[in-house]
Design a protein around this motif. Structure first.
Motif, PDB file in Angstrom:
ATOM      1  N   GLY A 125       0.826  -1.210   0.000  1.00 55.06           N
ATOM      2  CA  GLY A 125       0.000   0.000   0.000  1.00 55.06           C
ATOM      3  C   GLY A 125       0.853   1.249   0.000  1.00 55.06           C
ATOM      4  N   VAL A 126       0.624   2.115  -0.975  1.00 59.31           N
ATOM      5  CA  VAL A 126       1.444   3.307  -1.154  1.00 59.31           C
ATOM      6  C   VAL A 126       0.541   4.516  -1.392  1.00 59.31           C
ATOM      7  CG1 VAL A 126       3.049   4.441  -2.748  1.00 59.31           C
ATOM      8  CG2 VAL A 126       3.492   2.114  -2.007  1.00 59.31           C
ATOM      9  N   ASP A 127       0.883   5.639  -0.753  1.00 61.68           N
ATOM     10  CA  ASP A 127       0.167   6.895  -0.967  1.00 61.68           C
ATOM     11  C   ASP A 127       0.896   7.802  -1.953  1.00 61.68           C
ATOM     12  OD1 ASP A 127      -1.911   6.592   1.243  1.00 61.68           O
ATOM     13  OD2 ASP A 127      -0.059   6.394   2.387  1.00 61.68           O
ATOM     14  N   ILE A 128       2.240   7.788  -1.871  1.00 59.20           N
ATOM     15  CA  ILE A 128       3.072   8.692  -2.684  1.00 59.20           C
ATOM     16  C   ILE A 128       4.026   7.861  -3.525  1.00 59.20           C
ATOM     17  CG2 ILE A 128       4.798  10.541  -2.612  1.00 59.20           C
ATOM     18  CD1 ILE A 128       3.600  11.119   0.297  1.00 59.20           C
ATOM     19  N   LEU A 129       3.974   8.063  -4.826  1.00 61.91           N
ATOM     20  CA  LEU A 129       4.808   7.304  -5.746  1.00 61.91           C
ATOM     21  C   LEU A 129       5.736   8.266  -6.481  1.00 61.91           C
ATOM     22  CD1 LEU A 129       5.295   4.504  -7.039  1.00 61.91           C
ATOM     23  CD2 LEU A 129       3.559   5.081  -8.724  1.00 61.91           C
ATOM     24  N   VAL A 130       7.050   8.021  -6.383  1.00 64.87           N
ATOM     25  CA  VAL A 130       8.046   8.797  -7.125  1.00 64.87           C
ATOM     26  C   VAL A 130       8.650   7.838  -8.142  1.00 64.87           C
ATOM     27  CG1 VAL A 130      10.084  10.265  -6.960  1.00 64.87           C
ATOM     28  CG2 VAL A 130       8.524  10.102  -5.009  1.00 64.87           C
ATOM     29  N   ALA A 131       8.672   8.220  -9.403  1.00 63.48           N
ATOM     30  CA  ALA A 131       9.060   7.230 -10.416  1.00 63.48           C
ATOM     31  C   ALA A 131       9.760   7.860 -11.610  1.00 63.48           C
ATOM     32  CB  ALA A 131       7.823   6.472 -10.895  1.00 63.48           C
ATOM     33  N   THR A 132      10.603   7.059 -12.255  1.00 66.54           N
ATOM     34  CA  THR A 132      11.111   7.407 -13.581  1.00 66.54           C
ATOM     35  C   THR A 132      10.148   6.814 -14.611  1.00 66.54           C
ATOM     36  OG1 THR A 132      12.547   5.451 -13.550  1.00 66.54           O
ATOM     37  CG2 THR A 132      13.520   7.545 -12.857  1.00 66.54           C
ATOM     38  N   LEU A 137       6.048   2.780 -16.563  1.00 66.72           N
ATOM     39  CA  LEU A 137       5.280   2.207 -17.683  1.00 66.72           C
ATOM     40  C   LEU A 137       5.400   0.688 -17.715  1.00 66.72           C
ATOM     41  CD1 LEU A 137       5.994   4.762 -20.553  1.00 66.72           C
ATOM     42  CD2 LEU A 137       3.755   4.233 -19.571  1.00 66.72           C
ATOM     43  N   ASP A 138       6.589   0.206 -17.412  1.00 70.91           N
ATOM     44  CA  ASP A 138       6.832  -1.236 -17.390  1.00 70.91           C
ATOM     45  C   ASP A 138       5.912  -1.931 -16.386  1.00 70.91           C
ATOM     46  OD1 ASP A 138       8.007  -3.652 -17.960  1.00 70.91           O
ATOM     47  OD2 ASP A 138       9.772  -3.327 -16.702  1.00 70.91           O
ATOM     48  N   LEU A 139       5.813  -1.385 -15.175  1.00 67.93           N
ATOM     49  CA  LEU A 139       4.982  -2.002 -14.132  1.00 67.93           C
ATOM     50  C   LEU A 139       3.490  -1.849 -14.437  1.00 67.93           C
ATOM     51  CD1 LEU A 139       6.916  -1.096 -10.839  1.00 67.93           C
ATOM     52  CD2 LEU A 139       7.075  -3.147 -12.240  1.00 67.93           C
ATOM     53  N   ILE A 140       3.129  -0.736 -15.071  1.00 70.18           N
ATOM     54  CA  ILE A 140       1.721  -0.559 -15.475  1.00 70.18           C
ATOM     55  C   ILE A 140       1.352  -1.609 -16.515  1.00 70.18           C
ATOM     56  CG2 ILE A 140       0.117   0.975 -16.704  1.00 70.18           C
ATOM     57  CD1 ILE A 140       1.599   3.351 -15.363  1.00 70.18           C
ATOM     58  N   GLN A 141       2.257  -1.812 -17.487  1.00 68.44           N
ATOM     59  CA  GLN A 141       1.987  -2.797 -18.550  1.00 68.44           C
ATOM     60  C   GLN A 141       1.897  -4.221 -17.999  1.00 68.44           C
ATOM     61  OE1 GLN A 141       5.213  -1.661 -21.103  1.00 68.44           O
ATOM     62  NE2 GLN A 141       4.064   0.013 -22.042  1.00 68.44           N
ATOM     63  N   GLN A 142       2.598  -4.474 -16.904  1.00 69.17           N
ATOM     64  CA  GLN A 142       2.507  -5.796 -16.266  1.00 69.17           C
ATOM     65  C   GLN A 142       1.248  -5.934 -15.402  1.00 69.17           C
ATOM     66  OE1 GLN A 142       6.238  -7.231 -14.322  1.00 69.17           O
ATOM     67  NE2 GLN A 142       7.222  -5.486 -15.337  1.00 69.17           N
ATOM     68  N   GLY A 143       0.469  -4.862 -15.314  1.00 67.72           N
ATOM     69  CA  GLY A 143      -0.754  -4.890 -14.504  1.00 67.72           C
ATOM     70  C   GLY A 143      -0.490  -4.821 -13.014  1.00 67.72           C
ATOM     71  N   VAL A 167       9.907  12.371 -23.423  1.00 62.87           N
ATOM     72  CA  VAL A 167       8.667  13.139 -23.547  1.00 62.87           C
ATOM     73  C   VAL A 167       7.493  12.271 -24.009  1.00 62.87           C
ATOM     74  CG1 VAL A 167       7.521  14.946 -24.894  1.00 62.87           C
ATOM     75  CG2 VAL A 167       9.645  15.448 -23.713  1.00 62.87           C
ATOM     76  N   HIS A 168       7.729  11.346 -24.938  1.00 65.47           N
ATOM     77  CA  HIS A 168       6.630  10.475 -25.411  1.00 65.47           C
ATOM     78  C   HIS A 168       6.126   9.589 -24.274  1.00 65.47           C
ATOM     79  CE1 HIS A 168       6.825  11.883 -29.478  1.00 65.47           C
ATOM     80  NE2 HIS A 168       8.106  11.567 -29.570  1.00 65.47           N
ATOM     81  N   ASP A 169       7.055   9.094 -23.449  1.00 68.55           N
ATOM     82  CA  ASP A 169       6.651   8.287 -22.282  1.00 68.55           C
ATOM     83  C   ASP A 169       5.816   9.132 -21.314  1.00 68.55           C
ATOM     84  OD1 ASP A 169       7.957   6.096 -23.244  1.00 68.55           O
ATOM     85  OD2 ASP A 169       9.704   6.253 -21.924  1.00 68.55           O
ATOM     86  N   VAL A 170       6.240  10.380 -21.110  1.00 70.20           N
ATOM     87  CA  VAL A 170       5.502  11.278 -20.208  1.00 70.20           C
ATOM     88  C   VAL A 170       4.079  11.478 -20.724  1.00 70.20           C
ATOM     89  CG1 VAL A 170       5.332  13.647 -19.339  1.00 70.20           C
ATOM     90  CG2 VAL A 170       7.541  12.464 -19.318  1.00 70.20           C
ATOM     91  N   LYS A 171       3.956  11.716 -22.032  1.00 66.32           N
ATOM     92  CA  LYS A 171       2.618  11.922 -22.618  1.00 66.32           C
ATOM     93  C   LYS A 171       1.734  10.687 -22.443  1.00 66.32           C
ATOM     94  CE  LYS A 171       4.021  15.362 -26.069  1.00 66.32           C
ATOM     95  NZ  LYS A 171       4.330  15.604 -27.494  1.00 66.32           N
ATOM     96  N   ARG A 172       2.340   9.519 -22.581  1.00 64.02           N
ATOM     97  CA  ARG A 172       1.575   8.262 -22.381  1.00 64.02           C
ATOM     98  C   ARG A 172       1.069   8.166 -20.944  1.00 64.02           C
ATOM     99  NH1 ARG A 172       4.939   3.190 -23.824  1.00 64.02           N
ATOM    100  NH2 ARG A 172       3.020   2.138 -23.192  1.00 64.02           N
TER     101      ARG A 172
END
Length: 376
Positions: A125-132, A137-143, A167-172
């Motif tokens: 359980g996490v409230d604040i996420l800091v990420a590159t 995107l990798d973890l989102i794609q893995q669900g 920038v393209h990753d940021v837009k996604r």
């Protein structure tokens, strides 16, 4: 202006007191009130200006307001995107420092290391996420995570995102965020593509700009000394005696290095103390007080431990090791040359650090003069 005049909430003010923070930087005094009003923000500021606290403190305050006024929201509430692993770690530490008396959990996601510990943290359980962007995107794609519950989104160092091809990753990522959110957008420069990106993300933003970070170095005389790594300690002693300084703040990259150098200085007849993250708060405060009072000559510090050190009469800073993030150099030497006074910053550079020096000179827009001395 002091933090108390900004009327920072009790728990966060207590944490700031622990850190020795008293006066906000210009970006903090401008940004904090705007963010607290739940407005979008466009901030033009470099890393060395203290902008992390400018967004972390008010975001924590808003989260605390939310927690008191409504049932605990499910899922991740805050997303901070940073271009590099080092910055992700720094931002995470800032949220943890300022929010140490609040019940929020935070985690950093970045590549180059196993995702397993990071996923385990997410699952708790996490409230604040800091990420590159890449690892996120990798973890989102893995669900493994969703951004559906984000209320506060911070894009940090947008121009570096552009330089690094993110920038393209940021837009996604932005397309995956809820439309109803508060967005804080920070960039050191505003090229056309970054301005367009900001316009596409922000709703009626307030704009805050502070002077470029390089301008803070103008009152500081800077010199670089090239030498072998093994001779740094031996060369430092005569320099300290030659400068005949009452106080010197010396920076190392590691906690171990700070302890080792402090012991060496002490044995060489220069009173010193080390401060870093492994020292207790009491020990750090004691060392800082003795340094301010002139009881010890040299304070050896890591960058994180040096946050909150505010000594107006400090005239001499030594970079025993060159920092690998160029903005950190500016932040370090900004400890001297305060309140219109002149300061001196000497950096000891070995062959493995020359690439770091090149990045620093690019950031500050000038070559650092080489110290001509018989010591070399």
């Amino acid at each position: 202006m002091s933090f108390s005049q900004l009327a920072i909430s009790g728990s966060i003010q207590r944490a700031l007191n622990d850190l020795g923070y008293t006066n906000p930087t210009p970006i903090q005094s401008k940004a904090i009130p705007i963010v607290r009003q739940r407005k979008d923000l466009l901030g033009c500021a470099q890393t060395g200006t203290g902008k992390t606290a400018g967004f972390a403190i008010p975001v924590l305050e808003l989260m605390e307001e939310d927690r008191k006024s409504q049932p605990k929201p499910r899922g991740i509430q805050v997303l901070v995107l940073t271009p590099t692993r080092e910055l992700a770690i720094q931002v995470l530490e800032s949220f943890r420092d300022y929010g140490k008396y609040l019940p929020f959990r935070s985690v950093a996601l970045f590549g180059g290391v196993s995702q397993v510990p990071q996923v385990q943290e997410l699952n708790r359980g996490v409230d604040i996420l800091v990420a590159t962007p890449g690892r996120l995107l990798d973890l989102i794609q893995q669900g493994l995570l969703s951004l559906d519950t984000i209320r506060y989104f911070v894009l940090d160092e947008a121009d570096r995102m552009l330089d690094m091809g993110f920038v393209h990753d940021v837009k996604r990522i932005v397309r995956m965020l809820p439309v109803k959110r508060q967005t804080l957008f920070f960039s050191a420069t505003m090229p056309t593509e970054i301005k367009k990106l900001a316009d596409s993300m922000l709703v009626q933003p307030e704009t805050v700009a502070v002077h470029p970070v390089s301008s803070t170095t103008e009152l500081v005389r800077q010199e670089i000394l090239f030498l072998d790594k093994d001779s740094k300690k031996d060369v430092l002693i005569p320099i300290l005696k030659e400068e005949d300084t009452e106080r010197v703040l010396i920076f190392t990259r590691t906690k171990y290095g700070a302890d080792k150098l402090s012991k060496f200085l002490h044995k060489s007849g220069i009173s010193s103390a080390a401060i870093h993250g492994d020292k207790t708060q009491g020990a750090r405060q004691r060392a800082l007080s003795e340094f301010k009072e002139g009881k010890i000559t040299a304070l050896v510090a890591t960058d994180i431990a040096a946050r909150g050190i505010d000594i107006d009469e400090l005239s001499f800073v030594v970079n025993f090791e060159i920092p690998n993030i160029p903005e950190t150099y500016v932040h370090r030497i900004g400890r001297t040359g305060r309140a219109g006074r002149n300061g001196f910053a000497l950096s000891l550079c070995d062959s493995t650090e020359r690439a770091y020096l090149k990045d620093i000179e690019k950031l500050i827009g000038k070559k650092i003069p080489v110290r001509r001395a018989e010591l070399v």
